[in-house]
Write an enzyme that holds these catalytic residues in place. Structure first.
Site, PDB file in Angstrom:
ATOM      1  N   CYS A 101       0.321  -0.907   0.300  1.00  0.00           N
ATOM      2  CA  CYS A 101       0.194   0.366   0.146  1.00  0.00           C
ATOM      3  C   CYS A 101       1.226   0.924   0.241  1.00  0.00           C
ATOM      4  CB  CYS A 101      -1.112  -0.042   0.999  1.00  0.00           C
ATOM      5  SG  CYS A 101      -1.232   1.880   1.352  1.00  0.00           S
ATOM      6  N   CYS A 129      -0.589  -1.922   9.080  1.00  0.00           N
ATOM      7  CA  CYS A 129      -0.352  -2.626   8.540  1.00  0.00           C
ATOM      8  C   CYS A 129       0.666  -3.675   8.388  1.00  0.00           C
ATOM      9  CB  CYS A 129      -1.034  -3.166   7.094  1.00  0.00           C
ATOM     10  SG  CYS A 129      -3.110  -2.704   6.931  1.00  0.00           S
ATOM     11  N   CYS A 185      -8.740   1.952   1.317  1.00  0.00           N
ATOM     12  CA  CYS A 185      -7.380   1.238   1.793  1.00  0.00           C
ATOM     13  C   CYS A 185      -7.650  -0.318   1.813  1.00  0.00           C
ATOM     14  CB  CYS A 185      -7.759   1.809   3.340  1.00  0.00           C
ATOM     15  SG  CYS A 185      -7.214   0.755   4.373  1.00  0.00           S
ATOM     16  N   GLN A 233     -17.296  -5.434  17.254  1.00  0.00           N
ATOM     17  CA  GLN A 233     -16.580  -5.807  16.720  1.00  0.00           C
ATOM     18  C   GLN A 233     -16.120  -5.396  14.730  1.00  0.00           C
ATOM     19  OE1 GLN A 233     -13.649  -7.642  17.212  1.00  0.00           O
ATOM     20  NE2 GLN A 233     -14.491  -9.606  19.278  1.00  0.00           N
ATOM     21  N   ASP A 243     -14.889 -11.400  27.151  1.00  0.00           N
ATOM     22  CA  ASP A 243     -14.475 -10.770  26.254  1.00  0.00           C
ATOM     23  C   ASP A 243     -13.721  -9.114  26.719  1.00  0.00           C
ATOM     24  OD1 ASP A 243     -14.287 -10.129  23.652  1.00  0.00           O
ATOM     25  OD2 ASP A 243     -16.251  -9.741  22.612  1.00  0.00           O
ATOM     26  N   CYS A 290      -8.256  -9.942  22.273  1.00  0.00           N
ATOM     27  CA  CYS A 290      -7.720  -9.227  21.729  1.00  0.00           C
ATOM     28  C   CYS A 290      -6.432  -9.301  21.811  1.00  0.00           C
ATOM     29  CB  CYS A 290      -8.258  -8.469  20.789  1.00  0.00           C
ATOM     30  SG  CYS A 290      -9.136  -7.203  22.543  1.00  0.00           S
TER      31      CYS A 290
HETATM   32  N1  SAH Z   1     -18.244  -8.652  24.074  1.00  0.00           N
HETATM   33  C1  SAH Z   1     -18.337  -7.378  23.215  1.00  0.00           C
HETATM   34  C2  SAH Z   1     -17.793  -6.531  23.856  1.00  0.00           C
HETATM   35  C3  SAH Z   1     -16.470  -6.484  23.877  1.00  0.00           C
HETATM   36  S1  SAH Z   1     -15.111  -5.115  23.645  1.00  0.00           S
HETATM   37  C4  SAH Z   1     -18.158  -7.495  21.782  1.00  0.00           C
HETATM   38  O1  SAH Z   1     -17.595  -8.802  21.191  1.00  0.00           O
HETATM   39  O2  SAH Z   1     -19.094  -7.100  21.159  1.00  0.00           O
HETATM   40  C5  SAH Z   1     -14.713  -5.007  25.503  1.00  0.00           C
HETATM   41  C6  SAH Z   1     -16.370  -4.493  25.630  1.00  0.00           C
HETATM   42  O3  SAH Z   1     -15.934  -4.219  27.843  1.00  0.00           O
HETATM   43  C7  SAH Z   1     -16.260  -2.755  26.200  1.00  0.00           C
HETATM   44  O4  SAH Z   1     -17.866  -2.440  25.940  1.00  0.00           O
HETATM   45  C8  SAH Z   1     -16.118  -2.127  27.395  1.00  0.00           C
HETATM   46  O5  SAH Z   1     -16.592  -0.394  27.458  1.00  0.00           O
HETATM   47  C9  SAH Z   1     -15.991  -3.269  28.579  1.00  0.00           C
HETATM   48  N2  SAH Z   1     -15.527  -2.713  29.297  1.00  0.00           N
HETATM   49  C10 SAH Z   1     -14.187  -2.392  30.099  1.00  0.00           C
HETATM   50  N3  SAH Z   1     -13.975  -2.116  31.028  1.00  0.00           N
HETATM   51  C11 SAH Z   1     -15.351  -2.888  31.328  1.00  0.00           C
HETATM   52  C12 SAH Z   1     -15.494  -3.612  32.993  1.00  0.00           C
HETATM   53  N4  SAH Z   1     -14.388  -2.445  34.108  1.00  0.00           N
HETATM   54  N5  SAH Z   1     -16.077  -4.221  33.567  1.00  0.00           N
HETATM   55  C13 SAH Z   1     -17.536  -3.806  32.340  1.00  0.00           C
HETATM   56  N6  SAH Z   1     -17.524  -4.071  30.998  1.00  0.00           N
HETATM   57  C14 SAH Z   1     -15.859  -3.393  30.609  1.00  0.00           C
END
Ligand code: SAH
Length: 418
Positions: free
Chosen positions: A41, A50, A124, A248, A346, A373
């Site tokens: 790119c 990237c 992009c 996501q 997550d 992640c």
């Molecule tokens: N499971 C969801 C979001 C994952 S991203 C999905 O797959 O779309 C991580 C999330 O954690 C975000 O929405 C963020 O606002 C939240 N977060 C960050 N710190 C946190 C905490 N201490 N307690 C609860 N949620 C939290």
């Protein structure tokens, strides 16, 4: 980037080597995406988004696989990474900064690392192409409307960023114009002109960010057109996504990730499941049909509002959402003697803190499904849980971020029976 991203400007059975390579290639699609040619790119070096530019896609996957195996060595078996069939233009969220050169040329793109110098980007290879086209046209409109640009160093000026989200399944497009002040001259005409060029836009929001911060979005929002959010469909469920809610960035692979996570949980329809860090409720709502009861917990109030609306919209009655710190919430559940069979977690890239992990241990679920992640923090957190009575059964890397070095992983942990 959780692209695991937060919206900041700065820019997750042992297989033999041969078996693994075959699976990686199969999952990466028939045609070797990216080819063997060293396709670059033009903005690659300065943009820095990237890290795997110029590497054939299969090699990118192998690198991620090896990285995960080395990180999780002696902690958890790593299954073969699941790659994308078409690893291009996968990002449903695109962010651009704007500026003007001395000769009047208007630039849009991204900031060079650790600076406020704009790296101009026309299109992009990982971003949604429709979003890139809208950004190019916004540049023209900013010029004809003579809009002043915000200077990140002096803090003077108006126009800061554009954030675009597109629902790949619904085609809905949300454009967020980020300005330093709510006074946007001729904003109605600007909106009309933008809609004329891009009738596919379903909502336009003005977000006011008057702080000198690396966060893209400020607190205040004014809906200029449409509903103020987009809707998308994941694993057959509809979701509304507000500008500040996490969603996501690669919906194609998100479905693969969530299906794997739900499969690993081994639900029978009876379990009480916690969806910790639930965002807009995606995982919880999708798994709810396989569980007895789901409890979602999330800190961001906008996301919790979306999650409740999403449950209602999908007519899900066995799910509840709570706005709270996930660790505090689970600790209080454990203290009240409440139980959970399975915890899905997550967490953001920083991983979970010890307060959260110790609250999971106190809650004592049979299984933990950890979506991450941030592989380094995943490794750290797995070690903590392994010392406290859990076995790390298997980790599945899923490539949510082709051409970058980021990896998403879903990992199953089970309570060791005494
Ligand atoms: N499971 C969801 C979001 C994952 S991203 C999905 O797959 O779309 C991580 C999330 O954690 C975000 O929405 C963020 O606002 C939240 N977060 C960050 N710190 C946190 C905490 N201490 N307690 C609860 N949620 C939290």
């Amino acid at each position: 980037m959780r692209d695991c991203e937060e919206d900041t400007m700065d820019g997750k059975k042992k297989t033999t080597e041969i078996q693994k390579k075959t699976v990686i290639q199969k999952r990466a699609g028939k045609k070797p995406a990216g080819g063997s040619e060293r396709q670059m790119c033009p903005a690659a070096e300065k943009c820095g988004g990237c890290a795997y530019q110029g590497l054939p896609y299969e090699i990118q996957l192998e690198k991620k696989q090896r990285y995960m195996e080395s990180l999780l060595k002696n902690i958890c078996p790593v299954r073969p990474i699941i790659g994308m069939d078409n690893p291009y233009n996968y990002r449903n969220k695109v962010h651009a900064v704007f500026g003007r050169l001395y000769d009047g040329t208007i630039l849009s793109g991204t900031y060079e690392k650790n600076s406020h110098r704009i790296v101009p980007i026309e299109s992009c290879m990982i971003e949604d192409a429709c979003a890139d086209a809208i950004i190019r046209d916004i540049r023209g409109l900013l010029k004809s409307f003579k809009i002043k640009f915000y200077n990140e160093d002096s803090g003077i000026g108006l126009f800061r960023h554009v954030l675009i989200r597109r629902g790949f399944a619904t085609g809905q497009v949300l454009v967020v114009l980020v300005t330093a002040s709510p006074v946007f001259p001729s904003k109605n005409n600007f909106v009309k002109a933008l809609l004329k060029l891009h009738p596919e836009i379903t909502s336009i929001v003005l977000n006011i960010n008057d702080k000198n911060t690396s966060m893209i979005l400020g607190e205040r929002e004014i809906v200029l057109y449409g509903k103020g959010y987009i809707e998308d469909v994941l694993c057959g469920r509809a979701f509304r996504i507000s500008p500040k809610s996490f969603y996501q960035v690669n919906p194609v692979q998100t479905e693969v990730l969530y299906r794997k996570a739900i499969e690993l949980a081994g639900l029978t329809g009876k379990e009480r499941v916690i969806d910790a860090y639930c965002g807009i409720g995606t995982i919880g709502i999708i798994m709810s049909r396989y569980a007895g009861e789901v409890i979602g917990v999330e800190l961001n109030p906008d996301a919790v509002r979306d999650a409740k609306a999403n449950a209602k919209r999908n007519e899900i009655h066995n799910i509840r959402f709570f706005q709270n710190d996930a660790g505090k919430f689970m600790l209080s559940m454990a203290e009240q003697g409440k139980k959970a069979d399975i915890v899905f977690m997550d967490s953001p890239r920083t991983g979970s803190d010890e307060a959260f992990l110790s609250s999971v241990v106190k809650l004592n679920p049979k299984r933990i499904v950890y979506i991450s992640c941030g592989p380094e923090t995943l490794a750290r957190d797995l070690k903590y849980l392994v010392k406290r009575g859990y076995r790390a059964e298997e980790a599945w890397p899923v490539d949510l971020f082709p051409w970058t070095s980021h990896v998403e992983v879903v990992c199953l942990m089970s309570k060791v029976e005494k």
